[in-house]
Write a protein that holds these residues in place. Structure first.
Motif, PDB file in Angstrom:
ATOM      1  N   ARG A  28      35.763   7.235   2.471  1.00 34.27           N
ATOM      2  CA  ARG A  28      34.529   7.735   1.861  1.00 34.27           C
ATOM      3  C   ARG A  28      33.880   8.647   2.891  1.00 34.27           C
ATOM      4  O   ARG A  28      33.743   8.282   4.054  1.00 34.27           O
ATOM      5  CB  ARG A  28      33.564   6.603   1.510  1.00 34.27           C
ATOM      6  N   PHE A  29      33.469   9.828   2.447  1.00 32.64           N
ATOM      7  CA  PHE A  29      32.919  10.832   3.352  1.00 32.64           C
ATOM      8  C   PHE A  29      31.470  11.146   3.021  1.00 32.64           C
ATOM      9  O   PHE A  29      31.124  11.274   1.845  1.00 32.64           O
ATOM     10  CB  PHE A  29      33.706  12.146   3.231  1.00 32.64           C
ATOM     11  N   ASP A  30      30.651  11.306   4.057  1.00 30.46           N
ATOM     12  CA  ASP A  30      29.341  11.916   3.860  1.00 30.46           C
ATOM     13  C   ASP A  30      29.603  13.340   3.378  1.00 30.46           C
ATOM     14  O   ASP A  30      30.578  13.978   3.804  1.00 30.46           O
ATOM     15  CB  ASP A  30      28.556  11.991   5.178  1.00 30.46           C
ATOM     16  N   PRO A  55      46.654  -5.479   3.632  1.00 34.88           N
ATOM     17  CA  PRO A  55      46.582  -6.592   2.686  1.00 34.88           C
ATOM     18  C   PRO A  55      45.198  -6.878   2.118  1.00 34.88           C
ATOM     19  O   PRO A  55      45.090  -7.421   1.025  1.00 34.88           O
ATOM     20  CB  PRO A  55      47.098  -7.795   3.477  1.00 34.88           C
ATOM     21  N   ILE A  56      44.162  -6.557   2.851  1.00 31.85           N
ATOM     22  CA  ILE A  56      42.797  -6.636   2.321  1.00 31.85           C
ATOM     23  C   ILE A  56      42.218  -5.244   2.442  1.00 31.85           C
ATOM     24  O   ILE A  56      42.311  -4.604   3.492  1.00 31.85           O
ATOM     25  CB  ILE A  56      41.930  -7.637   3.116  1.00 31.85           C
ATOM     26  N   ARG A  57      41.636  -4.780   1.342  1.00 31.90           N
ATOM     27  CA  ARG A  57      41.106  -3.412   1.340  1.00 31.90           C
ATOM     28  C   ARG A  57      40.145  -3.190   2.492  1.00 31.90           C
ATOM     29  O   ARG A  57      39.274  -4.012   2.764  1.00 31.90           O
ATOM     30  CB  ARG A  57      40.384  -3.118   0.036  1.00 31.90           C
ATOM     31  N   VAL A  58      40.349  -2.059   3.150  1.00 29.67           N
ATOM     32  CA  VAL A  58      39.433  -1.625   4.203  1.00 29.67           C
ATOM     33  C   VAL A  58      38.998  -0.205   3.848  1.00 29.67           C
ATOM     34  O   VAL A  58      39.830   0.647   3.527  1.00 29.67           O
ATOM     35  CB  VAL A  58      40.072  -1.709   5.612  1.00 29.67           C
ATOM     36  N   VAL A  59      37.702   0.008   3.844  1.00 33.34           N
ATOM     37  CA  VAL A  59      37.138   1.324   3.555  1.00 33.34           C
ATOM     38  C   VAL A  59      36.687   1.941   4.872  1.00 33.34           C
ATOM     39  O   VAL A  59      36.028   1.278   5.676  1.00 33.34           O
ATOM     40  CB  VAL A  59      35.952   1.237   2.571  1.00 33.34           C
ATOM     41  N   ILE A  60      37.043   3.202   5.064  1.00 32.42           N
ATOM     42  CA  ILE A  60      36.579   3.942   6.236  1.00 32.42           C
ATOM     43  C   ILE A  60      35.505   4.910   5.766  1.00 32.42           C
ATOM     44  O   ILE A  60      35.776   5.789   4.943  1.00 32.42           O
ATOM     45  CB  ILE A  60      37.725   4.704   6.927  1.00 32.42           C
ATOM     46  N   TYR A  61      34.308   4.724   6.270  1.00 33.69           N
ATOM     47  CA  TYR A  61      33.192   5.614   5.964  1.00 33.69           C
ATOM     48  C   TYR A  61      33.124   6.653   7.077  1.00 33.69           C
ATOM     49  O   TYR A  61      32.811   6.316   8.217  1.00 33.69           O
ATOM     50  CB  TYR A  61      31.880   4.828   5.885  1.00 33.69           C
ATOM     51  N   GLU A  90      35.447  -8.050   2.157  1.00 35.11           N
ATOM     52  CA  GLU A  90      36.211  -6.895   2.633  1.00 35.11           C
ATOM     53  C   GLU A  90      35.563  -6.283   3.876  1.00 35.11           C
ATOM     54  O   GLU A  90      34.350  -6.081   3.915  1.00 35.11           O
ATOM     55  CB  GLU A  90      36.318  -5.836   1.535  1.00 35.11           C
ATOM     56  N   PRO A  91      36.383  -5.960   4.877  1.00 31.50           N
ATOM     57  CA  PRO A  91      35.871  -5.323   6.090  1.00 31.50           C
ATOM     58  C   PRO A  91      35.664  -3.826   5.848  1.00 31.50           C
ATOM     59  O   PRO A  91      36.082  -3.291   4.817  1.00 31.50           O
ATOM     60  CB  PRO A  91      36.994  -5.549   7.093  1.00 31.50           C
ATOM     61  N   TYR A  92      35.045  -3.173   6.808  1.00 27.30           N
ATOM     62  CA  TYR A  92      34.929  -1.719   6.730  1.00 27.30           C
ATOM     63  C   TYR A  92      34.879  -1.115   8.122  1.00 27.30           C
ATOM     64  O   TYR A  92      34.677  -1.827   9.113  1.00 27.30           O
ATOM     65  CB  TYR A  92      33.702  -1.290   5.910  1.00 27.30           C
ATOM     66  N   ILE A  93      35.077   0.181   8.147  1.00 27.11           N
ATOM     67  CA  ILE A  93      35.024   0.955   9.388  1.00 27.11           C
ATOM     68  C   ILE A  93      34.036   2.080   9.174  1.00 27.11           C
ATOM     69  O   ILE A  93      34.003   2.699   8.102  1.00 27.11           O
ATOM     70  CB  ILE A  93      36.419   1.527   9.736  1.00 27.11           C
ATOM     71  N   ARG A  94      33.219   2.318  10.190  1.00 25.63           N
ATOM     72  CA  ARG A  94      32.365   3.509  10.183  1.00 25.63           C
ATOM     73  C   ARG A  94      32.855   4.401  11.319  1.00 25.63           C
ATOM     74  O   ARG A  94      33.039   3.940  12.443  1.00 25.63           O
ATOM     75  CB  ARG A  94      30.892   3.147  10.345  1.00 25.63           C
TER      76      ARG A  94
END
Length: 163
Positions: A28-30, A55-61, A90-94
């Motif tokens: 996902r992008f600004d 295996p578990i969705r990870v979203v990168i912002y 679900e985890p995420y990355i910024r």
């Protein structure tokens, strides 16, 4: 030798068929993120999805900021967030990409993009550390993440001329 990104130790903690987890890697992008950064991140993500299983969705912002402010107040290029030992959230990355133009002027376009992709791979290594319950000291985790980021980027570099 084992590769942390291909370990399947996570299967001890997660039953994908019964848990209803979503899997995969998403970006996902600004809207202000530079189009070259957007392109490079998307192409890298295609490579990662082809080579590795998430295996578990990870979203990168991907943020249009020069730095991300971590919970402890540190300013950094990226952060990985998860609930320790809780695989139901679900985890995420910024990821900070707002300094791309500045890095281009300082290092050139290829090195600037490589820096952003290295940060992405570094944070994804933290994802694989978490999902596989890798027990290391904080310094050990950072060293491992840096080493694997380099390793994954080297593999990716063999598939193209420019990032």
């Amino acid at each position: 030798m084992w590769h942390i990104w291909t370990l399947d130790d996570w299967e001890k903690n997660i039953d994908l068929e019964r848990s209803g987890h979503r899997c995969g890697l998403r970006l996902r992008f600004d809207k202000e993120v530079d189009s070259e950064v957007r392109r490079a991140c998307k192409e890298f993500a295609v490579f990662l999805r082809r080579e590795y299983f998430f295996p578990i969705r990870v979203v990168i912002y991907v943020k249009a900021r020069e730095r991300i402010i971590a919970m402890d107040g540190d300013k950094c290029c990226g952060i990985f967030w998860c609930m320790p030992d809780d695989y139901t959230i679900e985890p995420y990355i910024r990821l900070a990409a707002g300094d791309y133009e500045k890095l281009c002027k300082k290092w050139g376009k290829d090195s600037a993009l490589t820096n952003i992709l290295l940060c992405m791979a570094h944070e994804l290594t933290h994802y694989f550390q978490w999902i596989n319950s890798i027990k290391l000291t904080p310094i050990g985790k950072e060293r491992q993440a840096t080493n694997y980021a380099d390793y994954v980027l080297e593999d990716y570099a063999e598939t193209r001329e420019h990032p």
